[in-house]
Scaffold this motif. Sequence first.
Motif, short mmCIF file in Angstrom:
data_model
loop_
_atom_site.label_atom_id
_atom_site.label_comp_id
_atom_site.label_asym_id
_atom_site.label_seq_id
_atom_site.Cartn_x
_atom_site.Cartn_y
_atom_site.Cartn_z
N ALA A 52 33.17 7.92 -31.46
CA ALA A 52 33.44 7.72 -29.74
C ALA A 52 32.21 8.80 -29.54
O ALA A 52 32.19 9.47 -29.92
N GLU A 53 31.77 7.73 -28.38
CA GLU A 53 30.46 8.45 -27.79
C GLU A 53 31.17 9.30 -26.28
O GLU A 53 31.42 8.06 -25.39
N ILE A 54 31.15 10.56 -25.90
CA ILE A 54 31.30 10.82 -25.02
C ILE A 54 30.25 11.37 -23.94
O ILE A 54 29.21 12.20 -24.53
N GLU A 55 30.60 11.06 -22.75
CA GLU A 55 29.59 11.16 -22.11
C GLU A 55 30.51 12.97 -21.05
O GLU A 55 32.16 12.64 -20.48
N HIS A 56 29.68 13.84 -21.04
CA HIS A 56 30.49 15.42 -20.50
C HIS A 56 30.49 15.67 -19.23
O HIS A 56 28.99 16.09 -18.67
N CYS A 57 31.12 15.32 -17.88
CA CYS A 57 30.85 16.20 -16.44
C CYS A 57 31.81 17.29 -16.03
O CYS A 57 32.87 16.86 -17.02
N ARG A 58 31.19 18.00 -15.28
CA ARG A 58 32.25 19.02 -15.38
C ARG A 58 32.99 19.40 -13.53
O ARG A 58 33.52 20.69 -13.73
N ASP A 59 32.06 18.40 -12.68
CA ASP A 59 33.20 18.20 -11.26
C ASP A 59 33.86 16.99 -11.18
O ASP A 59 33.27 15.70 -12.10
N LEU A 60 34.37 16.59 -10.25
CA LEU A 60 34.90 15.49 -9.58
C LEU A 60 33.67 14.21 -9.20
O LEU A 60 33.73 13.02 -9.33
N ALA A 61 32.71 14.82 -8.45
CA ALA A 61 31.82 14.43 -8.09
C ALA A 61 30.90 14.00 -8.83
O ALA A 61 30.50 12.66 -8.98
N SER A 62 30.28 14.88 -10.37
CA SER A 62 29.44 14.31 -10.85
C SER A 62 30.24 13.05 -12.20
O SER A 62 29.80 12.17 -12.39
N GLY A 63 31.65 13.71 -12.06
CA GLY A 63 32.29 12.36 -12.86
C GLY A 63 32.49 10.98 -12.13
O GLY A 63 32.32 10.07 -12.48
N LEU A 64 32.90 11.06 -10.94
CA LEU A 64 33.41 9.20 -10.27
C LEU A 64 31.52 9.31 -9.85
O LEU A 64 31.36 7.79 -10.46
N ASN A 65 30.57 9.48 -10.23
CA ASN A 65 29.12 9.13 -9.96
C ASN A 65 28.65 8.22 -11.83
O ASN A 65 28.71 7.19 -11.51
N ALA A 66 29.20 9.32 -12.50
CA ALA A 66 29.57 8.64 -14.13
C ALA A 66 30.26 7.55 -14.60
O ALA A 66 29.78 6.67 -15.05
N ALA A 67 31.04 7.53 -13.42
CA ALA A 67 32.10 7.12 -13.50
C ALA A 67 31.55 4.94 -13.69
O ALA A 67 31.76 4.19 -13.59
N LEU A 68 31.32 5.20 -11.94
CA LEU A 68 30.63 4.09 -11.21
C LEU A 68 29.11 3.80 -11.98
O LEU A 68 28.33 2.57 -11.42
N THR A 69 28.52 4.95 -12.94
CA THR A 69 27.14 3.86 -13.46
C THR A 69 27.14 3.81 -14.16
O THR A 69 26.39 2.11 -14.29
#
Length: 225
Positions: free
Chosen positions: A25-42
């Motif tokens: 698996a290729e994993i992208e790690h985010c540490r909070d909701l704000a960065s996670g939302l941005n990553a999911a949308l990007t």
Amino acid sequence: MRVLLIEDDEGTAAYVVRVLERIGAEIEHCRDLASGLNAALTAPCDVLILDRMLPDGEGLDLIARLREAAVEAPVLMLSALGSASHRVDGLERGADDYLPKPFEPAELIARVKALARRAGQQAHPAIMVSGDIELHVKARTAHRAGKSLALSPKEFDLLKYFFEHEGVTVTREMLLRDVWGMNFDPQTNVVDVNVSRLRRKLEEGFDGAVLRTVRGEGYLFGAAA
């Protein structure tokens, strides 16, 4: 397989990454909701793994925002809040699966693979229609006779499941397994409560029943219900 991990605990995050890298698996790690939302949308991901207690809020609150933005990746909640009531709450609010901490590596791998496989098998038209009801899959909205229906994330998932099984009697066990992801009996009336709420929203103020209870068997959805 691309996995988005939203987890603020560095030890847990590193462990999850090590475990999932075993299956390529290729994993992208985010540490909070704000960065996670941005990553999911990007960038799209195949599975999203989400903690509940994050520095900037409750992880479950992110699910509705993701669905409103037409992010359809299945969500695995990974949380220290692992009681039956916490799991039911998480599944009812839109999570596709719920794994309490601590967890075994093999179980994490199995659940991630199952979610990815299930997501890959789900091919839906942009709009599903039954009688005067329309389900807009990407936008996660529903209308009857041209009027918008205010559905919760779980009610939308429930209605989509009924659309997929139109004209077939759906049992409570099927709903617990496929909509709530429960392979255990939490001794809850979560199915009955949600079906009742959905039926009320589908039928109050409209002509004709579309969802009925089949005594001793389950539920039947469709124009002939």
